[in-house]
Design a protein around this motif. Structure first.
Motif, PDB file in Angstrom:
ATOM      1  N   ASN A 158      -2.094   0.998  -4.106  1.00 20.06           N
ATOM      2  CA  ASN A 158      -3.324   1.081  -3.307  1.00 20.06           C
ATOM      3  C   ASN A 158      -4.560   1.450  -4.133  1.00 20.06           C
ATOM      4  O   ASN A 158      -5.652   0.939  -3.871  1.00 20.06           O
ATOM      5  N   ASP A 159      -4.421   2.316  -5.149  1.00 21.77           N
ATOM      6  CA  ASP A 159      -5.619   2.717  -5.891  1.00 21.77           C
ATOM      7  C   ASP A 159      -5.583   2.350  -7.374  1.00 21.77           C
ATOM      8  O   ASP A 159      -6.569   2.556  -8.088  1.00 21.77           O
ATOM      9  N   SER A 178       0.820  -1.212   0.000  1.00 27.78           N
ATOM     10  CA  SER A 178       0.000   0.000   0.000  1.00 27.78           C
ATOM     11  C   SER A 178       0.854   1.261   0.000  1.00 27.78           C
ATOM     12  O   SER A 178       0.361   2.345  -0.324  1.00 27.78           O
ATOM     13  N   ASN A 179       2.115   1.157   0.334  1.00 24.31           N
ATOM     14  CA  ASN A 179       2.992   2.329   0.402  1.00 24.31           C
ATOM     15  C   ASN A 179       3.803   2.547  -0.861  1.00 24.31           C
ATOM     16  O   ASN A 179       4.630   3.450  -0.909  1.00 24.31           O
ATOM     17  N   TYR A 180       3.594   1.718  -1.863  1.00 21.05           N
ATOM     18  CA  TYR A 180       4.518   1.700  -2.996  1.00 21.05           C
ATOM     19  C   TYR A 180       3.878   2.021  -4.336  1.00 21.05           C
ATOM     20  O   TYR A 180       2.707   1.739  -4.581  1.00 21.05           O
ATOM     21  N   PHE A 181       4.704   2.613  -5.204  1.00 19.86           N
ATOM     22  CA  PHE A 181       4.467   2.663  -6.631  1.00 19.86           C
ATOM     23  C   PHE A 181       5.297   1.537  -7.236  1.00 19.86           C
ATOM     24  O   PHE A 181       6.439   1.315  -6.816  1.00 19.86           O
ATOM     25  N   MET A 182       4.752   0.880  -8.218  1.00 17.06           N
ATOM     26  CA  MET A 182       5.499  -0.152  -8.941  1.00 17.06           C
ATOM     27  C   MET A 182       5.653   0.306 -10.384  1.00 17.06           C
ATOM     28  O   MET A 182       4.696   0.771 -11.007  1.00 17.06           O
ATOM     29  N   GLY A 183       6.857   0.145 -10.902  1.00 15.71           N
ATOM     30  CA  GLY A 183       7.114   0.647 -12.243  1.00 15.71           C
ATOM     31  C   GLY A 183       7.830  -0.353 -13.121  1.00 15.71           C
ATOM     32  O   GLY A 183       8.445  -1.307 -12.639  1.00 15.71           O
ATOM     33  N   TRP A 184       7.718  -0.118 -14.420  1.00 18.27           N
ATOM     34  CA  TRP A 184       8.502  -0.847 -15.417  1.00 18.27           C
ATOM     35  C   TRP A 184       9.368   0.166 -16.158  1.00 18.27           C
ATOM     36  O   TRP A 184       8.897   1.233 -16.567  1.00 18.27           O
ATOM     37  N   SER A 209      -3.094  -8.038  -6.321  1.00 20.21           N
ATOM     38  CA  SER A 209      -2.682  -8.011  -4.914  1.00 20.21           C
ATOM     39  C   SER A 209      -2.585  -9.411  -4.321  1.00 20.21           C
ATOM     40  O   SER A 209      -1.682  -9.694  -3.539  1.00 20.21           O
ATOM     41  N   ALA A 210      -3.487 -10.277  -4.707  1.00 19.60           N
ATOM     42  CA  ALA A 210      -3.492 -11.630  -4.147  1.00 19.60           C
ATOM     43  C   ALA A 210      -2.218 -12.389  -4.507  1.00 19.60           C
ATOM     44  O   ALA A 210      -1.754 -13.237  -3.752  1.00 19.60           O
ATOM     45  N   LYS A 211      -1.644 -12.054  -5.665  1.00 16.74           N
ATOM     46  CA  LYS A 211      -0.429 -12.745  -6.115  1.00 16.74           C
ATOM     47  C   LYS A 211       0.823 -11.896  -5.919  1.00 16.74           C
ATOM     48  O   LYS A 211       1.913 -12.309  -6.307  1.00 16.74           O
ATOM     49  N   SER A 270       5.843   5.687  -1.934  1.00 17.36           N
ATOM     50  CA  SER A 270       4.971   6.679  -2.564  1.00 17.36           C
ATOM     51  C   SER A 270       5.402   8.107  -2.285  1.00 17.36           C
ATOM     52  O   SER A 270       5.132   9.009  -3.082  1.00 17.36           O
ATOM     53  N   TYR A 271       6.132   8.345  -1.167  1.00 18.09           N
ATOM     54  CA  TYR A 271       6.540   9.705  -0.822  1.00 18.09           C
ATOM     55  C   TYR A 271       7.946  10.038  -1.310  1.00 18.09           C
ATOM     56  O   TYR A 271       8.474  11.100  -1.033  1.00 18.09           O
ATOM     57  N   LYS A 272       8.548   9.110  -2.019  1.00 14.03           N
ATOM     58  CA  LYS A 272       9.882   9.355  -2.554  1.00 14.03           C
ATOM     59  C   LYS A 272       9.819   9.556  -4.072  1.00 14.03           C
ATOM     60  O   LYS A 272       8.897   9.106  -4.736  1.00 14.03           O
TER      61      LYS A 272
END
Length: 119
Positions: free
Chosen positions: A54-55, A30-36, A74-76, A101-103
């Motif tokens: 999270n959203d 929930s605290n993260y952005f995931m990127g490629w 999220s489940a995986k 998310s805050y970085k």
């Protein structure tokens, strides 16, 4: 300790599709952005796409808009990059990355997976 493991790369003809997967562990999603990101030979690494865990808000580089789709399960604990209508210029090593998310900067990276698109 954050661990990101990519899979799904390979060789495909122009116009074809691939789906990359990135399975994450050791982080509070929930605290993260995931990127490629991707890096072609002789070029700098560039942003491809990202998703907020999270959203589910998504972001894309102009070069891939309308062709690539990022999604998370999220489940995986997995982030996917569905790549359609591939072009030879999409050839690169693709990396999964995570940032709080805050970085501003991504701090954790996978080992990369090769995508090669033949003409």
């Amino acid at each position: 300790q954050v661990r990101l493991v990519e899979s799904g790369g390979g060789l495909v003809q122009a116009g074809g599709s691939l789906r990359l997967s990135c399975t994450a562990s050791g982080l509070r999603f929930s605290n993260y952005f995931m990127g490629w990101f991707r890096q072609a030979p002789g070029k700098e690494r560039e942003f491809v796409s990202s998703v907020t865990w999270n959203d589910g808000n998504t972001y894309y580089a102009d070069s891939v808009k309308g062709r690539f789709t990022i999604a998370r399960d999220s489940a995986k604990s997995t982030v996917y990059l569905q790549m359609n209508s591939l072009k030879p210029e999409d050839t690169a090593v693709y990396y999964c990355a995570a940032r709080l998310s805050y970085k501003v900067s991504y701090s954790d990276w996978g080992q990369g997976t090769q995508v090669t698109v033949s003409s």
